[in-house]
Design an enzyme around this catalytic site. Structure first.
Site, PDB file in Angstrom:
ATOM      1  N   SER A  48       0.836  -1.207   0.000  1.00  0.00           N
ATOM      2  CA  SER A  48       0.000   0.000   0.000  1.00  0.00           C
ATOM      3  C   SER A  48       0.868   1.253   0.000  1.00  0.00           C
ATOM      4  O   SER A  48       0.628   2.182  -0.765  1.00  0.00           O
ATOM      5  CB  SER A  48      -0.924   0.007   1.217  1.00  0.00           C
ATOM      6  OG  SER A  48      -1.882  -1.004   1.122  1.00  0.00           O
ATOM      7  N   GLU A  49       1.848   1.295   0.888  1.00  0.00           N
ATOM      8  CA  GLU A  49       2.779   2.416   0.906  1.00  0.00           C
ATOM      9  C   GLU A  49       4.177   1.971   1.296  1.00  0.00           C
ATOM     10  O   GLU A  49       4.343   1.013   2.062  1.00  0.00           O
ATOM     11  CB  GLU A  49       2.350   3.515   1.888  1.00  0.00           C
ATOM     12  CG  GLU A  49       1.618   4.678   1.253  1.00  0.00           C
ATOM     13  CD  GLU A  49       0.142   4.400   1.158  1.00  0.00           C
ATOM     14  OE1 GLU A  49      -0.525   5.051   0.333  1.00  0.00           O
ATOM     15  OE2 GLU A  49      -0.341   3.526   1.877  1.00  0.00           O
ATOM     16  N   THR A  50       5.139   2.703   0.763  1.00  0.00           N
ATOM     17  CA  THR A  50       6.516   2.672   1.249  1.00  0.00           C
ATOM     18  C   THR A  50       6.824   4.058   1.780  1.00  0.00           C
ATOM     19  O   THR A  50       6.600   5.056   1.092  1.00  0.00           O
ATOM     20  CB  THR A  50       7.499   2.299   0.127  1.00  0.00           C
ATOM     21  OG1 THR A  50       7.212   0.973  -0.339  1.00  0.00           O
ATOM     22  CG2 THR A  50       8.934   2.364   0.625  1.00  0.00           C
ATOM     23  N   HIS A  77      -0.902   4.667   8.251  1.00  0.00           N
ATOM     24  CA  HIS A  77      -0.340   3.384   8.673  1.00  0.00           C
ATOM     25  C   HIS A  77       1.160   3.322   8.431  1.00  0.00           C
ATOM     26  O   HIS A  77       1.897   2.717   9.221  1.00  0.00           O
ATOM     27  CB  HIS A  77      -1.075   2.217   7.988  1.00  0.00           C
ATOM     28  CG  HIS A  77      -0.537   1.818   6.652  1.00  0.00           C
ATOM     29  ND1 HIS A  77      -0.884   2.464   5.489  1.00  0.00           N
ATOM     30  CD2 HIS A  77       0.331   0.833   6.297  1.00  0.00           C
ATOM     31  CE1 HIS A  77      -0.257   1.894   4.470  1.00  0.00           C
ATOM     32  NE2 HIS A  77       0.478   0.909   4.933  1.00  0.00           N
TER      33      HIS A  77
END
EC number: 5.1.-.-
Length: 268
Positions: A48-50, A77
């Site tokens: 979803s994200e880095t 998150h």
């Protein structure tokens, strides 16, 4: 070709169980990499994200978040996961501060109960009077009402079963970019529940979305008449968020579980 080694951590955020919550990759840096390189790393990670961060001379961690598709203005998150890395691997304790252009300073505290608490700006949504057609027709179950904040459209339902059963038309929702869509309802076991669809910015459904709770928490605090709430994000992985609402700030707390610690090699 010369290579540089970068540390990387993968953390399950907003959960105490491995393989639950939302995965975030965290890459601490001594200095910023080119934006194209950070985007390539995020796309390669395909989470979803880095999150990437650099500690500045004032001791503040400047942070940036990338989905597999693009840079994201605000990600809860991956901030939680980054704080976990700072507290557990970089030797900081107590209180730290992150900074990002879209949200300014995010203060983060280690709580005595083991949770990590983040202070976000209050992003309460406002009710919509005019509903985009793609939003009206893009959800298989019609909601009771629609709201909107800087990040997403809010579709409000009567029951948790509705949001668990709703099916998004991703092609229609994609046309609402740059805004995403969150569906939400009162919860049976928690105060409220939600799911988050973001086909234009990252993927199909985000497992747990800390940032949107800066809007969900004040919305439900007003509806339910209470400022301390426990939220469920009812995705397949699921996650639990502990929310505290004040006039100016929204405090979101959660647990983390470490999955991976390693290194990545990139050309320099």
């Amino acid at each position: 070709m010369l290579q540089i080694q970068l540390p990387i951590y993968i953390i399950d955020a907003f959960t105490k169980e491995l393989f639950k919550g939302n995965q975030a990759a965290v890459v601490p840096l001594d200095r910023w990499l080119p934006e194209s390189v950070m985007q390539s790393i995020a796309s390669e990670n395909n989470l979803s994200e880095t999150a990437f961060f650099v500690r500045n001379d004032a001791g503040v961690y400047e942070i940036r978040w990338f989905s597999p598709l693009k840079e994201i203005d605000f990600c809860g998150h991956a901030t939680l996961a980054s704080a976990y890395v700072v507290f557990n691997h970089l030797g900081e304790k107590g209180t730290i501060r992150f900074w990002a252009k879209a949200v300014n300073t995010i203060e983060v505290n280690e709580r005595e109960d083991g949770l990590i608490e983040m202070s976000f700006p209050n992003r309460a949504p406002e009710k919509l009077s005019t509903i985009p057609e793609a939003l009206q027709t893009g959800l298989s179950i019609s909601p009771l009402e629609f709201h909107k904040n800087q990040q997403a459209y809010f579709a409000v339902y009567a029951s948790e079963d509705d949001i668990k059963n709703v099916v998004p038309d991703l092609e229609k929702l994609k046309t609402l970019a740059p805004l995403d869509v969150v569906v939400t309802a009162p919860s049976k076991a928690y105060d409220f529940a939600s799911r988050y669809f973001w086909p234009a910015n990252g993927g199909v459904e985000d497992p747990v979305t800390g940032s949107i709770h800066a809007g969900l928490a004040p919305f439900w605090a007003k509806r339910l008449g209470k400022n301390d709430l426990i939220a469920l994000q009812a995705s397949a992985r699921s996650g639990v968020l502990y929310c505290r609402v004040s006039e100016e700030r929204i405090f979101i707390s959660g647990a983390c579980k470490a999955y991976l610690e390693g290194s990545i090699s990139i050309p320099c």
